[in-house]
Design an enzyme around this catalytic site. Sequence first.
Site: not given
Ligand code: SAH
Ligand code: SF4
Length: 358
Positions: A95, A108, A115, A119, A122, A340
């Site tokens: 996306e 974005c 990934c 995390c 996410c 996000c």
């Molecule tokens: N992998 C990279 C970039 C993609 S995620 C990273 O982790 O930085 C982009 C941002 O969205 C990151 O700061 C991530 O922690 C945040 N993010 C992920 N899941 C989220 C959620 N459910 N609500 C708000 N922010 C989120």
């Molecule tokens: Fe991967 Fe999501 Fe963690 Fe970013 S926030 S490193 S996209 S699992």
Amino acid sequence: MSKKDKLNLLGLNQESLTKLFESLGEKPYRVKQLMQWIYKYHELDFDKMLNFSKNLRQQLSEMACIELPKVAKQDHALDGVIKWVIDTGRDNFIETVYIPSDDRGTLCISSQVGCSLDCTFCSTGMQGFNRNLSVAEIIGQVMLANHYLKDKSKRISNVVFMGMGEPLLNEKAVYPACDLLLDGLAFGLSRRKVTVSTSGVVPALLRMADRVPVSLAVSLHAADDSLRDELVPINQKYPIKDLLEACKVYLNAGTQERHILFEYVMLDGVNDSVAQAKKLVTVLKGMSAKVNLIPFNPFPETQYKTSKEVTIKNFQDVLFAGGIRTTTRRTRGEDVNAACGQLAGQVVDKTKRTKKIL
Ligand code: SAH
Ligand code: SF4
């Protein structure tokens, strides 16, 4: 040669294109002409590049192509956000999201299909991982958004690697893509308008500091190792101390002044206490840093809840009092799941995860 086997020129930066043209016996100024056709005039058909000889056009058509990603779906949110779902083959979808505001248009983009980092908050992480995107697939996202937006008199002023994937686990494609985003012959964005966001892949971050002069966002989300180990599992390998040391290397590299944006997702009752805010002030003291608080965006299957507005405000006040510049991100594109962390695409997971959305 079938189209599939042809070299996609979208993936090549100036250096690689120069090598290619040299191998065809062409002069380097032809590279400039080609890049103008692609990036300025959005021309994807070699036959229409009339300042090239017939022979060159034919040679290029036989061995190469300029191919944009395949759009499976385009969604429009009520607040002007646009989300493209892109078919990357074999049942995988990524996306890309365009977020317009008064003074800018931010795109974005994704760097991986899924990934591997898992995390806990996410939705991309929950889907698992399939593969890295190529430079052409990364740059193609910007091209296709540009293509669509230019007819609507909208523009892309900023590009952020905050879509699906961990950009620093795909250095091979992300750095050449950054080269093209910065190159005046391609997208010509200033280094401040291109941001790589990472969850903290320390060795790659050290390499990035010297390799590409783009802006850096670091997904911190917790101010102590025990909580960060849980939320951002890569912290078990690269703890906060190592991450911050790498951040300092980044800040001191390059010739121009640098800053770091620390992202902090606000999870109700998990990482949003005044005590965590105070720890965060201590951790970031003395760094050229800004904090961006991101209200958690929910998705199916998650246990987390978004912090209350008053809690976010209190947290922000502690950071302010500690002298740390802080903003709270406004959630955008929620109605089309484009906010996000809501980007899930569709990923055929190649890892051996048991935890999956479906
Ligand atoms: N992998 C990279 C970039 C993609 S995620 C990273 O982790 O930085 C982009 C941002 O969205 C990151 O700061 C991530 O922690 C945040 N993010 C992920 N899941 C989220 C959620 N459910 N609500 C708000 N922010 C989120
Ligand atoms: Fe991967 Fe999501 Fe963690 Fe970013 S926030 S490193 S996209 S699992």
